[in-house]
Scaffold this motif. Structure first.
Motif, short mmCIF file in Angstrom:
data_model
loop_
_atom_site.label_atom_id
_atom_site.label_comp_id
_atom_site.label_asym_id
_atom_site.label_seq_id
_atom_site.Cartn_x
_atom_site.Cartn_y
_atom_site.Cartn_z
N GLY A 10 -44.79 -3.55 64.13
CA GLY A 10 -43.42 -3.16 64.42
C GLY A 10 -42.98 -1.97 63.60
O GLY A 10 -43.61 -1.60 62.60
N MET A 11 -41.88 -1.38 64.02
CA MET A 11 -41.29 -0.24 63.33
C MET A 11 -39.81 -0.51 63.16
O MET A 11 -39.16 -1.05 64.06
N GLY A 12 -39.29 -0.16 61.99
CA GLY A 12 -37.86 -0.30 61.74
C GLY A 12 -37.31 0.94 61.08
O GLY A 12 -37.99 1.59 60.29
N ILE A 13 -36.07 1.25 61.40
CA ILE A 13 -35.44 2.47 60.91
C ILE A 13 -34.05 2.16 60.34
O ILE A 13 -33.29 1.41 60.95
N ASP A 14 -33.75 2.74 59.19
CA ASP A 14 -32.37 2.81 58.72
C ASP A 14 -31.98 4.28 58.84
O ASP A 14 -32.49 5.13 58.10
N LEU A 15 -31.11 4.58 59.79
CA LEU A 15 -30.82 5.96 60.13
C LEU A 15 -30.02 6.72 59.08
O LEU A 15 -30.24 7.90 58.87
N HIS A 16 -29.07 6.06 58.42
CA HIS A 16 -28.20 6.80 57.52
C HIS A 16 -28.03 6.18 56.14
O HIS A 16 -27.47 6.84 55.27
N GLY A 17 -28.49 4.98 55.94
CA GLY A 17 -28.20 4.31 54.67
C GLY A 17 -29.25 4.46 53.59
O GLY A 17 -29.05 4.03 52.48
N GLN A 18 -30.39 5.04 53.93
CA GLN A 18 -31.50 5.16 53.00
C GLN A 18 -31.81 3.80 52.35
O GLN A 18 -32.01 3.70 51.15
N ASN A 19 -31.83 2.76 53.18
CA ASN A 19 -32.04 1.40 52.70
C ASN A 19 -33.40 0.91 53.17
O ASN A 19 -33.58 0.56 54.34
N VAL A 20 -34.36 0.87 52.24
CA VAL A 20 -35.72 0.48 52.59
C VAL A 20 -35.80 -0.98 53.02
O VAL A 20 -36.63 -1.35 53.85
N THR A 21 -34.94 -1.83 52.49
CA THR A 21 -34.93 -3.24 52.89
C THR A 21 -34.46 -3.38 54.33
O THR A 21 -35.08 -4.10 55.13
N LYS A 22 -33.40 -2.70 54.69
CA LYS A 22 -32.89 -2.78 56.07
C LYS A 22 -33.96 -2.29 57.05
O LYS A 22 -34.20 -2.92 58.09
#
Length: 119
Positions: A10-22
């Motif tokens: 899978g792939m996950g993205i946090d577009l604006h928060g620079q949150n590696v956990t999210k």
């Protein structure tokens, strides 16, 4: 893990928060939410889902020291979960220039997850 039964990617993205956990949580959700393993109980020792082993490899682009593995673990409903965090993924511009830091763009964090399931 003695026997690997499934590998989900899978792939996950946090577009604006620079949150590696999210981004990591989203990558694991993406990996597991399109799968059903109804026959897994029949091959697990004693049919016990808690004896299932789950290894999660996360390729993170930055801030590995800020990664909350317990938040990621909470996305996995069963099994004995282990983690392997490696350098990878991607940092890329979200296309937004920060007003207070005109020399730097707002970064999107992209994490790749590999979820191995077995016993």
């Amino acid at each position: 893990m003695d026997k690997v039964m499934f590998i989900e990617i899978g792939m996950g993205i946090d577009l604006h928060g620079q949150n590696v956990t999210k981004a990591s949580v989203r990558a694991v959700q993406n990996a597991i939410h399109h799968n059903s393993m109804p026959g897994i109980r029949s091959v697990l020792p004693e049919g016990d889902l808690n004896r299932m082993k789950v290894n999660v490899r996360l390729a993170v682009p930055a801030d590995a020291d800020r990664l909350d593995l317990e938040a990621v673990r909470a996305e996995l409903p069963y099994g004995q979960v282990t983690f392997d965090v490696v350098a990878g993924g991607m940092l890329t511009s979200s296309g937004i220039v920060l007003a207070d830091k005109a020399d730097r763009n707002d970064l999107a964090y992209i994490v790749i997850a590999s979820v191995e399931v077995g016993y």
